[in-house]
Design a protein around this motif. Sequence first.
Motif, PDB file in Angstrom:
ATOM      1  N   VAL A  49      22.735  56.793  52.403  1.00 22.99           N
ATOM      2  CA  VAL A  49      23.060  56.663  53.824  1.00 22.99           C
ATOM      3  C   VAL A  49      23.637  55.285  54.129  1.00 22.99           C
ATOM      4  O   VAL A  49      23.426  54.313  53.387  1.00 22.99           O
ATOM      5  N   ALA A  50      24.371  55.212  55.235  1.00 24.32           N
ATOM      6  CA  ALA A  50      24.881  53.932  55.720  1.00 24.32           C
ATOM      7  C   ALA A  50      23.704  53.065  56.163  1.00 24.32           C
ATOM      8  O   ALA A  50      22.824  53.513  56.894  1.00 24.32           O
ATOM      9  N   ASP A  51      23.688  51.830  55.708  1.00 18.32           N
ATOM     10  CA  ASP A  51      22.615  50.890  56.014  1.00 18.32           C
ATOM     11  C   ASP A  51      22.974  50.131  57.288  1.00 18.32           C
ATOM     12  O   ASP A  51      23.801  49.223  57.269  1.00 18.32           O
ATOM     13  N   LYS A  52      22.330  50.474  58.385  1.00 18.61           N
ATOM     14  CA  LYS A  52      22.647  49.861  59.674  1.00 18.61           C
ATOM     15  C   LYS A  52      22.201  48.405  59.761  1.00 18.61           C
ATOM     16  O   LYS A  52      22.579  47.696  60.697  1.00 18.61           O
ATOM     17  N   SER A  53      21.391  47.952  58.805  1.00 15.17           N
ATOM     18  CA  SER A  53      21.001  46.538  58.799  1.00 15.17           C
ATOM     19  C   SER A  53      22.092  45.654  58.219  1.00 15.17           C
ATOM     20  O   SER A  53      21.957  44.433  58.176  1.00 15.17           O
ATOM     21  N   THR A  54      23.183  46.265  57.752  1.00  6.72           N
ATOM     22  CA  THR A  54      24.326  45.511  57.233  1.00  6.72           C
ATOM     23  C   THR A  54      25.568  45.867  58.030  1.00  6.72           C
ATOM     24  O   THR A  54      25.682  46.954  58.601  1.00  6.72           O
ATOM     25  N   ARG A  55      26.515  44.967  58.045  1.00  3.22           N
ATOM     26  CA  ARG A  55      27.818  45.233  58.644  1.00  3.22           C
ATOM     27  C   ARG A  55      28.837  44.304  58.002  1.00  3.22           C
ATOM     28  O   ARG A  55      28.585  43.097  57.860  1.00  3.22           O
ATOM     29  N   PHE A  56      29.963  44.860  57.616  1.00  5.37           N
ATOM     30  CA  PHE A  56      31.023  44.092  56.957  1.00  5.37           C
ATOM     31  C   PHE A  56      32.332  44.438  57.632  1.00  5.37           C
ATOM     32  O   PHE A  56      32.761  45.593  57.640  1.00  5.37           O
ATOM     33  N   SER A  57      32.987  43.445  58.223  1.00  2.00           N
ATOM     34  CA  SER A  57      34.213  43.688  58.980  1.00  2.00           C
ATOM     35  C   SER A  57      35.153  42.507  58.807  1.00  2.00           C
ATOM     36  O   SER A  57      34.748  41.418  58.409  1.00  2.00           O
ATOM     37  N   GLY A  58      36.439  42.750  59.116  1.00  2.00           N
ATOM     38  CA  GLY A  58      37.375  41.650  59.016  1.00  2.00           C
ATOM     39  C   GLY A  58      38.805  42.105  58.912  1.00  2.00           C
ATOM     40  O   GLY A  58      39.143  43.259  59.178  1.00  2.00           O
ATOM     41  N   VAL A  59      39.658  41.175  58.484  1.00  2.00           N
ATOM     42  CA  VAL A  59      41.088  41.434  58.366  1.00  2.00           C
ATOM     43  C   VAL A  59      41.608  40.749  57.100  1.00  2.00           C
ATOM     44  O   VAL A  59      41.193  39.628  56.763  1.00  2.00           O
ATOM     45  N   THR A  60      42.469  41.438  56.374  1.00  2.00           N
ATOM     46  CA  THR A  60      43.132  40.896  55.182  1.00  2.00           C
ATOM     47  C   THR A  60      44.634  41.033  55.359  1.00  2.00           C
ATOM     48  O   THR A  60      45.117  42.085  55.789  1.00  2.00           O
ATOM     49  N   GLY A  61      45.359  39.989  55.041  1.00  2.00           N
ATOM     50  CA  GLY A  61      46.804  40.023  55.112  1.00  2.00           C
ATOM     51  C   GLY A  61      47.414  40.039  53.727  1.00  2.00           C
ATOM     52  O   GLY A  61      46.730  39.880  52.714  1.00  2.00           O
ATOM     53  N   GLY A  62      48.721  40.242  53.671  1.00  2.00           N
ATOM     54  CA  GLY A  62      49.432  40.207  52.405  1.00  2.00           C
ATOM     55  C   GLY A  62      50.858  39.739  52.602  1.00  2.00           C
ATOM     56  O   GLY A  62      51.529  40.162  53.545  1.00  2.00           O
ATOM     57  N   ILE A  63      51.316  38.858  51.724  1.00  2.00           N
ATOM     58  CA  ILE A  63      52.683  38.334  51.772  1.00  2.00           C
ATOM     59  C   ILE A  63      53.263  38.434  50.370  1.00  2.00           C
ATOM     60  O   ILE A  63      52.654  37.958  49.401  1.00  2.00           O
ATOM     61  N   VAL A  64      54.427  39.036  50.242  1.00  3.58           N
ATOM     62  CA  VAL A  64      55.119  39.115  48.953  1.00  3.58           C
ATOM     63  C   VAL A  64      55.907  37.819  48.757  1.00  3.58           C
ATOM     64  O   VAL A  64      56.882  37.563  49.472  1.00  3.58           O
ATOM     65  N   LEU A  65      55.499  36.990  47.792  1.00 10.80           N
ATOM     66  CA  LEU A  65      56.205  35.756  47.495  1.00 10.80           C
ATOM     67  C   LEU A  65      57.316  35.966  46.482  1.00 10.80           C
ATOM     68  O   LEU A  65      58.331  35.249  46.513  1.00 10.80           O
ATOM     69  N   ALA A  66      57.125  36.918  45.573  1.00  6.37           N
ATOM     70  CA  ALA A  66      58.150  37.251  44.584  1.00  6.37           C
ATOM     71  C   ALA A  66      57.931  38.680  44.131  1.00  6.37           C
ATOM     72  O   ALA A  66      56.794  39.109  43.954  1.00  6.37           O
ATOM     73  N   ASP A  67      59.025  39.428  43.955  1.00  6.79           N
ATOM     74  CA  ASP A  67      58.912  40.820  43.506  1.00  6.79           C
ATOM     75  C   ASP A  67      60.173  41.205  42.746  1.00  6.79           C
ATOM     76  O   ASP A  67      61.036  41.913  43.241  1.00  6.79           O
ATOM     77  N   SER A  68      60.272  40.687  41.510  1.00  6.51           N
ATOM     78  CA  SER A  68      61.390  41.015  40.637  1.00  6.51           C
ATOM     79  C   SER A  68      60.824  41.557  39.333  1.00  6.51           C
ATOM     80  O   SER A  68      59.615  41.714  39.179  1.00  6.51           O
ATOM     81  N   LYS A  69      61.707  41.831  38.378  1.00  2.18           N
ATOM     82  CA  LYS A  69      61.270  42.418  37.124  1.00  2.18           C
ATOM     83  C   LYS A  69      60.307  41.509  36.369  1.00  2.18           C
ATOM     84  O   LYS A  69      59.368  41.989  35.721  1.00  2.18           O
ATOM     85  N   THR A  70      60.485  40.202  36.438  1.00  2.43           N
ATOM     86  CA  THR A  70      59.661  39.275  35.660  1.00  2.43           C
ATOM     87  C   THR A  70      58.803  38.345  36.507  1.00  2.43           C
ATOM     88  O   THR A  70      58.049  37.547  35.956  1.00  2.43           O
ATOM     89  N   ARG A  71      58.916  38.434  37.829  1.00  2.00           N
ATOM     90  CA  ARG A  71      58.130  37.556  38.705  1.00  2.00           C
ATOM     91  C   ARG A  71      57.581  38.395  39.859  1.00  2.00           C
ATOM     92  O   ARG A  71      58.340  38.914  40.676  1.00  2.00           O
ATOM     93  N   LYS A  72      56.274  38.500  39.903  1.00  2.00           N
ATOM     94  CA  LYS A  72      55.603  39.234  40.979  1.00  2.00           C
ATOM     95  C   LYS A  72      54.426  38.385  41.438  1.00  2.00           C
ATOM     96  O   LYS A  72      53.462  38.180  40.692  1.00  2.00           O
TER      97      LYS A  72
END
Length: 535
Positions: A288-311
């Motif tokens: 069951v879901a444990d109501k004594s805990t709570r985990f919330s937030g936000v995550t972002g993502g930015i692509v700095l490089a996305d080529s065949k040899t650099r990701k």
Amino acid sequence: MYPQPPRLTALCLSLLAATAAPELAQAQTKVAAAEAAPASTDAQIIVIGLARGQDGAMQQTPPAQPGTPPSERTPERAPANPAIRSYPRQADGHGIKLSGYNTSRWAEDWRGMRDPKKRDDILDRLKYLPIDADGDAYVTLSGEMRLRTTLVSNPGLVDSPYRREDLLRLVGGADVHVGPFRAYGELAHGGLAGVNYGTPAGKSRNTLIVQQAFGELGGPVGRATLGIRYGRQCFTDGSPQILAIRDDNSILFVEQGVRAWAQLSRFRVDMFDFHHVTLGTGGTGDDVADKSTRFSGVTGGIVLADSKTRKLFLDPYAWRERNSKARWGSTTAREVRRHWGARLWGSLNDLTIDWTLDRQTGDFAGRDIDAWSAYIAQTYQLSRKGLAPKIGVHVDYGSGGGAYDKGALHNGRFVTGGAIAYSYQGALSPSNLVQISPNVTISPAKTLDLTTEYQRSYRATESDAVYKGNGTAYTGTQKIAGSHIGDAIRFQASWKIAPRVSLITRYEYFQPAGPLAKVKTTGSHYLSSWISLRF
């Protein structure tokens, strides 16, 4: 309960052999699926690898979890609107690629199996079952069977009889897609037998659990891809040292709640609000879901490089976790811990990195929290010929101090990450810890990886305790001076027998030192091996 190990093993190995035989004969023609299993899976040793493209050339494929090959035998997800270029799949936070499949089975895309020419057997047919004439609505079935045996001498670093655990995992899932709506359900069973394994926990023995069950609505809106999901689900959108589904256990660690996301071609944002799920050992009603805990937030993502040899990707985040039963020192009380940080990870030619800096603030029993954690890993591919050697090192840091004082609490901790990253047998946790671990990986064959690692461990603060993998202190260590707390040698062999079948063996010897040795702990051997069948 399940059958005794010898009978069970014979039955399951017969099934595995029957499934593996045709796969072995065709393994060389299934390029994407036949890549070697990672140098580490749930242990999360940081060894990010390379994979072969369909033309046979080496290509950079930095995955959501270091060291793993492409997840499925189908192409990248095709956007519903071809004018929209989706956020790179390996970095979207929707699953961790593991041993040729995804630990979050709903993150796999098997629409390529609508083409009969791409199917090799009846199991491939189960990956795409149309439920309308056009095939736009379809069902994907998935499953896993895993047999695992673990031996530990002196469990808990205490001079005592050895422990043996014989573990069985059975999982079956169904993924239903109808236009912009999808529903996913997954049932799991965990079986446990052995010697001196103590009181069974729900993560090891579980008669039946609804491991995941959610509904989701999503699709392209303008130039963005939007989605929202509600229900029980895996969540791995962050550093594997901080967030993990703990795949070493028979039953996965899952969350209950809501998650929403928006993605452009180079930017993304993910928001969530969860309760942790506690596990019983009986039927579906005691997980069951444990109501004594709570985990919330936000995550972002930015692509700095996305080529065949650099990701290269940057994932900033801001999270909040509440635990009404947190324990530090002799006090159990309500803790609200906020995590602020970023993860920089990916590949630059032959170098791969996974760096996370995590600042922690908040309140524990009316005391301020002032803590830091850092996870810095890098691996370099020395050669792509012969044994294809890689060398790497990861440095893990978790601040300590204050658990036995009255001032601010400085102990760093993860959210749902597993302690197996710091010791296969759970001897240490990342609280009040500095750990340096160089490693070497070689590949004697395309489907075989061998990794050796030496690990040296220290306390960050001598006035605080040494902490076990479950977060509790080794009693009395806070009163003994000395920073060096132990050394370990680790070995892993990972063999991809066939596209659906893998065999992994691990060994660790941990030798306590300094304050940890002075509280009558002793050295411990750990040996574990398991065979998995996934479809």
